[in-house]
Design an enzyme around this catalytic site. Structure first.
Site, PDB file in Angstrom:
ATOM      1  N   HIS A  16      -0.734   2.188   5.678  1.00 56.82           N
ATOM      2  CA  HIS A  16      -1.663   2.904   6.552  1.00 56.82           C
ATOM      3  C   HIS A  16      -2.504   1.875   7.299  1.00 56.82           C
ATOM      4  O   HIS A  16      -3.223   1.094   6.670  1.00 56.82           O
ATOM      5  CB  HIS A  16      -2.575   3.818   5.727  1.00 56.82           C
ATOM      6  N   GLU A 197       2.733  11.798  -5.728  1.00 60.01           N
ATOM      7  CA  GLU A 197       1.765  10.759  -6.127  1.00 60.01           C
ATOM      8  C   GLU A 197       0.807  11.409  -7.114  1.00 60.01           C
ATOM      9  O   GLU A 197       0.839  11.154  -8.309  1.00 60.01           O
ATOM     10  CB  GLU A 197       1.020  10.224  -4.905  1.00 60.01           C
TER      11      GLU A 197
END
EC number: 3.5.4.2
Length: 335
Positions: A16, A197
């Site tokens: 990111h 996740e």
């Protein structure tokens, strides 16, 4: 193994760009833009980069991003990452950006993407690192808001290669974004999604069967479900795993507990990535080194991870094979 990992050609597929905002850069850009921050200096900011789970991390992450206002800010942020990646022998990067984090603050979509894309072009020309840009939709916001962002992206189809899904996973399942992904596919975008996740195996199933993604970001909870493991292997769906992130956010209690080696042993297409390196204590090489040491990975495992990183990428088959050949040449020449 440190020098071996440093020299190993690799791709990074789960990064990111907002998560590469080091405290020093945050302070500098904040001063440049006159944005008041609650930290007197970079050291104080680094101490504040403390969190216990995904949500507390995201709170800090969004606050730090508030300094990013101008095209130059996004350029500087992206170029700093590319230089760091190149120093770690990353040859190709597929980079996430979160436009809603910025447009919600009144920053123009064009400002964000132009700054990032100019850096990506310069990075390829000057550093030799190729890239693709993936626009992530914030899953804690509504699908309607995501669709508005997708509409804005249509003008930049030549720049944005794919669509992803990130932010708070629990309570925001992939099914929530069915229509958005249908539109993304119709418009010709590649698709990926964060799943497995915090969320369990069912979220991965949804990403595969509802969103029809080509790649799963994270995906470590796939090991809960034997049928899912077989499906991922059979369909050759890659998993972009982020070990330091997983430990820092409490997905695993320690690196020794991480299931990456078990995933490799089950023939899953696993890759190693840094996620948000400014916050999680390491870029891609630090992630490789951490799993190598904690899980006693051998050279053949590291080669597999590096090969997987290119196989799992959105590069052409020809480019993939060129990079994979470079990995084997490197490995053969190291005694």
């Amino acid at each position: 193994m440190n020098e071996y990992i440093k020299g190993l050609p690799k791709a990074e597929l789960h990064l990111h760009i907002e998560g590469t905002l080091e405290p020093e850069m945050m302070i500098d850009i904040g001063k440049r833009n006159g944005v008041p921050l609650p930290y007197p200096d970079a050291e104080a900011a680094r101490e504040a980069y403390a969190f216990k789970d995904l949500q507390s991390f995201l709170d800090i992450y969004y606050q730090a991003a508030s300094v990013l206002l101008c095209e130059q800010d996004f350029y500087d942020l992206t170029m700093a990452y590319l230089k760091k990646a190149r120093s770690q022998n990353v040859r190709h990067a597929e980079i996430f950006f979160d436009p809603q984090t910025h447009t919600s603050r009144g920053i123009a979509f064009d400002t964000v993407i132009t700054g990032i894309n100019n850096a990506l072009r310069d990075g390829e020309q000057n550093l030799g690192i190729t890239s693709k840009l993936i626009m992530c939709i914030l899953r804690h916001l509504s699908q309607d808001e995501g669709l508005k962002t997708l509409e804005q992206a249509l003008e930049y189809k030549g720049v944005i290669a794919g669509i992803g899904l990130d932010s708070s996973e629990l309570g925001n399942p992939p099914d929530k974004f069915r229509s958005l992904y249908e539109r993304a596919h119709k418009e010709g975008f590649l698709t990926v999604a964060h799943a497995g996740e915090e969320g369990h195996a069912d979220y991965i199933w949804q990403a595969l069967n509802t969103l029809h993604v080509a790649r799963i970001d994270h995906g470590v909870h796939c090991m809960e479900d034997e049928t899912l493991i077989h499906t991922l292997v059979e369909r050759q769906i890659p998993l972009t795993v982020c070990p330091l992130s997983n430990v820092r956010l409490g997905v695993f209690s320690s690196m020794e507990e991480h299931n990456l080696k078990k995933m490799l042993d089950r023939e899953l297409s696993v890759t190693v990535n840094s996620d948000d390196p400014a916050y999680f204590g390491g870029y891609v090489n630090e992630n490789y080194l951490a799993v190598q040491q904690a899980l006693t990975l051998e050279r053949k495992d590291l080669v597999r991870l590096a090969v997987n990183s290119f196989t799992a990428s959105f590069l052409t088959q020809e480019k993939k094979q060129q990079h994979i050949a470079a990995i084997h040449t490197f490995d053969k020449n190291i005694t």
